[in-house]
Every structure is written in C-alpha cells, then in structure tokens.
Scaffold this active site. Structure first.
Site, PDB file in Angstrom:
ATOM      1  N   TYR A 131      16.071  24.427 -32.004  1.00 29.64           N
ATOM      2  CA  TYR A 131      16.606  25.291 -31.226  1.00 29.64           C
ATOM      3  C   TYR A 131      16.116  25.421 -29.654  1.00 29.64           C
ATOM      4  CZ  TYR A 131      18.640  30.166 -30.564  1.00 29.64           C
ATOM      5  OH  TYR A 131      19.182  31.474 -30.485  1.00 29.64           O
ATOM      6  N   ALA A 158      14.295  25.590 -26.251  1.00 33.46           N
ATOM      7  CA  ALA A 158      13.518  26.763 -25.751  1.00 33.46           C
ATOM      8  C   ALA A 158      14.111  28.038 -25.177  1.00 33.46           C
ATOM      9  CB  ALA A 158      12.555  26.113 -24.673  1.00 33.46           C
ATOM     10  N   HIS A 181      16.652  25.945 -36.881  1.00 35.06           N
ATOM     11  CA  HIS A 181      15.581  26.241 -36.355  1.00 35.06           C
ATOM     12  C   HIS A 181      16.022  27.567 -35.315  1.00 35.06           C
ATOM     13  CE1 HIS A 181      12.682  22.678 -36.410  1.00 35.06           C
ATOM     14  NE2 HIS A 181      13.791  22.566 -37.313  1.00 35.06           N
ATOM     15  N   ARG A 213       8.202  31.215 -32.894  1.00 31.15           N
ATOM     16  CA  ARG A 213       8.307  31.983 -31.452  1.00 31.15           C
ATOM     17  C   ARG A 213       8.901  31.231 -30.394  1.00 31.15           C
ATOM     18  NH1 ARG A 213       3.232  31.998 -27.503  1.00 31.15           N
ATOM     19  NH2 ARG A 213       4.308  29.900 -27.152  1.00 31.15           N
ATOM     20  N   TYR A 231      -0.230  24.248 -36.685  1.00 30.57           N
ATOM     21  CA  TYR A 231      -0.815  23.021 -35.890  1.00 30.57           C
ATOM     22  C   TYR A 231      -2.198  22.702 -36.374  1.00 30.57           C
ATOM     23  CZ  TYR A 231       3.058  25.012 -33.421  1.00 30.57           C
ATOM     24  OH  TYR A 231       4.202  25.772 -32.977  1.00 30.57           O
ATOM     25  N   HIS A 242      -2.577  25.132 -31.886  1.00 30.98           N
ATOM     26  CA  HIS A 242      -1.579  25.353 -30.976  1.00 30.98           C
ATOM     27  C   HIS A 242      -2.109  25.384 -29.467  1.00 30.98           C
ATOM     28  CE1 HIS A 242       1.201  27.887 -28.784  1.00 30.98           C
ATOM     29  NE2 HIS A 242       2.056  27.080 -29.512  1.00 30.98           N
ATOM     30  N   PHE A 248       5.044  13.709 -24.079  1.00 31.10           N
ATOM     31  CA  PHE A 248       5.404  14.679 -25.056  1.00 31.10           C
ATOM     32  C   PHE A 248       4.434  15.405 -25.811  1.00 31.10           C
ATOM     33  CE2 PHE A 248       7.562  16.644 -28.869  1.00 31.10           C
ATOM     34  CZ  PHE A 248       8.082  17.865 -28.299  1.00 31.10           C
ATOM     35  N   HIS A 272       7.742  15.872 -43.446  1.00 26.20           N
ATOM     36  CA  HIS A 272       8.970  16.184 -42.770  1.00 26.20           C
ATOM     37  C   HIS A 272       9.052  15.166 -41.440  1.00 26.20           C
ATOM     38  CE1 HIS A 272      11.725  19.209 -40.655  1.00 26.20           C
ATOM     39  NE2 HIS A 272      11.000  18.986 -39.615  1.00 26.20           N
TER      40      HIS A 272
HETATM   41  P1  FAD Z   1       3.561  31.597 -33.123  1.00 31.68           P
HETATM   42  O1  FAD Z   1       3.483  31.068 -34.749  1.00 31.68           O
HETATM   43  O2  FAD Z   1       4.179  32.659 -32.982  1.00 31.68           O
HETATM   44  O3  FAD Z   1       2.238  31.230 -32.248  1.00 31.68           O
HETATM   45  C1  FAD Z   1       2.236  30.935 -30.963  1.00 31.68           C
HETATM   46  C2  FAD Z   1       0.839  31.326 -30.365  1.00 31.68           C
HETATM   47  O4  FAD Z   1       0.704  32.776 -30.443  1.00 31.68           O
HETATM   48  C3  FAD Z   1      -0.323  30.468 -31.200  1.00 31.68           C
HETATM   49  O5  FAD Z   1      -1.368  30.027 -29.938  1.00 31.68           O
HETATM   50  C4  FAD Z   1      -0.846  31.542 -32.213  1.00 31.68           C
HETATM   51  O6  FAD Z   1      -2.157  31.327 -32.179  1.00 31.68           O
HETATM   52  C5  FAD Z   1      -0.497  32.930 -31.429  1.00 31.68           C
HETATM   53  N1  FAD Z   1      -0.031  34.018 -32.198  1.00 31.68           N
HETATM   54  C6  FAD Z   1       0.602  34.086 -33.326  1.00 31.68           C
HETATM   55  N2  FAD Z   1       0.955  35.069 -33.705  1.00 31.68           N
HETATM   56  C7  FAD Z   1       0.492  35.939 -33.021  1.00 31.68           C
HETATM   57  C8  FAD Z   1       0.492  37.363 -32.794  1.00 31.68           C
HETATM   58  N3  FAD Z   1       1.147  38.295 -33.866  1.00 31.68           N
HETATM   59  N4  FAD Z   1      -0.297  37.935 -31.905  1.00 31.68           N
HETATM   60  C9  FAD Z   1      -0.864  37.356 -30.752  1.00 31.68           C
HETATM   61  N5  FAD Z   1      -0.873  35.962 -30.960  1.00 31.68           N
HETATM   62  C10 FAD Z   1      -0.301  35.355 -31.857  1.00 31.68           C
HETATM   63  N6  FAD Z   1      10.241  24.879 -30.274  1.00 31.68           N
HETATM   64  C11 FAD Z   1      11.506  24.982 -29.766  1.00 31.68           C
HETATM   65  O7  FAD Z   1      11.517  25.321 -28.840  1.00 31.68           O
HETATM   66  N7  FAD Z   1      12.360  24.756 -30.667  1.00 31.68           N
HETATM   67  C12 FAD Z   1      12.172  24.312 -31.974  1.00 31.68           C
HETATM   68  O8  FAD Z   1      13.399  24.103 -32.761  1.00 31.68           O
HETATM   69  C13 FAD Z   1      11.029  23.858 -32.456  1.00 31.68           C
HETATM   70  N8  FAD Z   1      10.942  23.555 -33.777  1.00 31.68           N
HETATM   71  C14 FAD Z   1       9.594  23.222 -33.977  1.00 31.68           C
HETATM   72  C15 FAD Z   1       9.337  22.831 -35.589  1.00 31.68           C
HETATM   73  C16 FAD Z   1       7.792  22.741 -35.967  1.00 31.68           C
HETATM   74  C17 FAD Z   1       7.912  22.345 -37.438  1.00 31.68           C
HETATM   75  C18 FAD Z   1       6.974  22.818 -35.062  1.00 31.68           C
HETATM   76  C19 FAD Z   1       5.448  22.693 -35.506  1.00 31.68           C
HETATM   77  C20 FAD Z   1       7.181  23.238 -33.628  1.00 31.68           C
HETATM   78  C21 FAD Z   1       8.306  23.590 -33.208  1.00 31.68           C
HETATM   79  N9  FAD Z   1       8.652  24.042 -31.809  1.00 31.68           N
HETATM   80  C22 FAD Z   1       9.847  23.975 -31.501  1.00 31.68           C
HETATM   81  C23 FAD Z   1       7.502  24.298 -30.804  1.00 31.68           C
HETATM   82  C24 FAD Z   1       7.168  25.777 -30.806  1.00 31.68           C
HETATM   83  O9  FAD Z   1       8.236  26.356 -30.844  1.00 31.68           O
HETATM   84  C25 FAD Z   1       5.860  26.048 -29.923  1.00 31.68           C
HETATM   85  O10 FAD Z   1       4.859  25.222 -30.751  1.00 31.68           O
HETATM   86  C26 FAD Z   1       5.755  27.382 -29.775  1.00 31.68           C
HETATM   87  O11 FAD Z   1       4.896  27.589 -28.600  1.00 31.68           O
HETATM   88  C27 FAD Z   1       4.978  28.144 -30.582  1.00 31.68           C
HETATM   89  O12 FAD Z   1       5.830  28.439 -31.868  1.00 31.68           O
HETATM   90  P2  FAD Z   1       5.226  29.168 -33.178  1.00 31.68           P
HETATM   91  O13 FAD Z   1       6.531  29.640 -34.036  1.00 31.68           O
HETATM   92  O14 FAD Z   1       4.546  28.162 -33.896  1.00 31.68           O
HETATM   93  O15 FAD Z   1       4.591  30.348 -32.446  1.00 31.68           O
END
Ligand code: FAD
Length: 277
Positions: free
Chosen positions: A41, A43, A68, A98, A135, A139, A206, A255
């Site tokens: 999905y 950004a 996603h 996120r 991660y 992250h 990347f 995966h």
């Molecule tokens: P979160 O789990 O929400 O975490 C983000 C950051 O905030 C982390 O540093 C965490 O420590 C912190 N955090 C988490 N929860 C909280 C909270 N409640 N309060 C405060 N801080 C918090 N990107 C795309 O754009 N499209 C995709 O389709 C996509 N697919 C992905 C698939 C996989 C398997 C992976 C590993 C990554 C993917 N990404 C994708 C990248 C991802 O969107 C980025 O890494 C993004 O910056 C973080 O998303 P997340 O869901 O891990 O975030």
C-alpha cells in the site's frame, strides 16, 4: 522434497505492462503453493486504488491475497469502506501498518499500527487474519530496541495474529531479536522477510532508507561483482544460505519480497528443495 509455508509480496504496478509482468510472476510462482500473496500500500495511501484493484483481481482468480493497509491521511470512513470492499470480495487477510507519509503530505498525527489493528477488530471482528510488521534491526524511528519490541507486543496484543519482519542479512541478528521477543512475552509467530538480491544500487539505496543493514562484507562483495549474472548467482547463494539457516532454527515460514519478479524466488526455493506437496 519438503512443503514449506511461504508467502510472496508484490507492489501495485503503475502501468499496464507492469500489471502484465506481475500477473506473469504470480503464474510462475503459483507452483510453489504459497500460503498467500500480499500487495503493498503506497505511503500515505498513495496507491489505495491500485492496491485495491490488484488485490481484487487476485481474489477473483481464487488466490489467497493479503492487502497491506495504513491510515495515512484517510478518514475512518474511507478505511472502513475499503475494508468492507475486501470483506465483500471474500478477502480474509491483511497486513496492518502505520506506514510512512509520502513526501509533500505534510505533518499529520500518525495512526500507529496498534490503533489500526484495534479499529479493524472493532469494526470487523475476527473476519481478518492480521499480520503486522516488525524490525529485527530496530525500526529507524524507534527510541531503542526494548521500546520497539514493547510496541510490537502491543500491536500483537491489540488483536493481530502474526508478525512479518523487515528484510535482513544477519541470521544472528534475527535470532537475537527473536529471543528478545520471546523474553518480552511474545508468542505469536514471527515470519522472516526475505529480500532476494537483484540490483546492488537499488538494494543499498533502499536499505539505507528503511534501516535494513547490509553487512560491510556483503556490500563490498556486491560492489565487486561486475556482471548482473554474477550478482544474481551470488545473491541466490547468500539468500538461500540465510533461508536454510532460518529454517534450521525453526522459523514458521518465509515471506519473500518478490519485487514483482519470479526467477530469484523460484531459484532460491529450488535450492532449498521446496515443493508443493
Ligand atoms: P508502527 O508499528 O506503528 O511503529 C512505527 C514507529 O513508532 C516505531 O518506531 C515504533 O517503535 C513506534 N511506535 C509503535 N507504536 C507506537 C505507539 N503506540 N506510540 C508511540 N510510538 C509507537 N510501508 C508502506 O508504505 N506500505 C507497505 O505496504 C508496507 N509494507 C510493509 C510490510 C512489512 C512486512 C514491513 C516490515 C514494512 C512495511 N512497510 C510498508 C514499511 C512501514 O510502513 C514502515 O516501516 C513504517 O515506518 C512503520 O510502520 P509500522 O506499521 O511498522 O509502524
């Protein structure tokens, strides 16, 4: 020959030619019997329509597909409508994130993955199997590893079923992360994300952006290889060794980040002696 649980990720292409390439890759990879295909999905929701269209096309072919999803700058209504369209197509899996905002989208309060998972469970109950991201090398915006793992535990506790990792090339780093997750009380399955080595420049650029480490020896070796053919063969050696090490350590599956290409994934799986049975 061993059947292994694998899943394979694609991104939504921007052109008709790209879509034909993606469909050809799906056809080529089907004999591996993947548990599901996932589709990223863009950004900030920038590919909402394309992701939905690719996913719907796959679902209508009878494939098990996982879109996603992230909130980006969208309202709850828009995300709920999108989710309802997936329910209507019989899609039962999601990867909840996120996500990152696309440049130019400005600053908005992020909707963390745990909040998206809570939203999906509140609106759609147990319809979806939900995976979240994690991660092994932390992250890039995380405060520290412990805090990052606490947030991972939080998004799993919010109702997700499994986690899929960012790609990595250090088996030891993954095993350390997995031990730390277990020590933090995480018992849901963690699937390693596997990135085939297809192009040195793109992979280094990347990886620098997303915080995935390419060990110095690997960077040097990739830079030293002059032909694309040598790079692909070397990459398959490195990645199949990594996968074999992970499987020996009892990971629940793999995966693959396919980059919409099939050959490297097929070659790696062949080296690992995988088949559908
Ligand atoms: P979160 O789990 O929400 O975490 C983000 C950051 O905030 C982390 O540093 C965490 O420590 C912190 N955090 C988490 N929860 C909280 C909270 N409640 N309060 C405060 N801080 C918090 N990107 C795309 O754009 N499209 C995709 O389709 C996509 N697919 C992905 C698939 C996989 C398997 C992976 C590993 C990554 C993917 N990404 C994708 C990248 C991802 O969107 C980025 O890494 C993004 O910056 C973080 O998303 P997340 O869901 O891990 O975030």
């Amino acid at each position: 020959m061993t059947a292994q649980k694998i899943s394979i990720e694609f991104f939504p292409p921007k052109t008709e030619v790209g879509l034909e390439k993606l469909n050809a890759s799906v056809d080529a990879l089907l004999p591996l019997g993947p548990e599901y295909f996932s589709v990223t999905y863009g950004a900030g929701g920038s590919t909402r329509g394309q992701t939905q269209s690719v996913v719907t096309g796959m679902a209508r072919r009878g494939l098990n597909v996982a879109p996603h999803l992230s909130f980006g700058t969208d309202s709850e209504e828009i995300i709920a409508e999108l989710l309802q369209s997936y329910v209507d197509e019989g899609i039962k899996r999601l990867v909840a994130l996120r996500g990152d905002l696309a440049s130019g989208m400005g600053q908005v309060k992020p909707v963390y993955a745990n909040e998206l998972v809570e939203f999906i469970r509140a609106r759609f109950g147990d319809w979806f199997h939900i995976s979240v991201a994690c991660y092994p090398e932390q992250h890039p915006q995380a405060i520290d590893l412990s805090t990052d793992i606490q947030y991972l535990a939080g998004k799993l506790d919010a109702g997700s079923d499994a986690a899929v990792t960012q790609y990595f090339y250090s088996l030891e780093g993954f095993l350390y992360f997995r031990d730390r997750c277990v020590a933090a009380g995480i018992s849901k399955p963690i699937y390693p994300g596997i990135m085939p080595i297809l192009n040195t420049e793109n992979l280094i650029r990347f990886s620098d952006l997303c915080g995935a480490d390419i060990p110095r020896w690997l960077r040097n070796a990739m830079n030293d290889l002059k032909s694309q053919e040598d790079l692909l063969r070397f990459g398959e050696d490195v990645v199949s060794d990594l996968c074999a090490g992970l499987l020996a350590e009892g990971v629940p599956g793999l995966h693959f980040y396919s980059m919409n290409q099939s050959q490297a994934v097929l070659n790696i799986c062949e080296r690992l002696n995988f088949s559908e049975d």
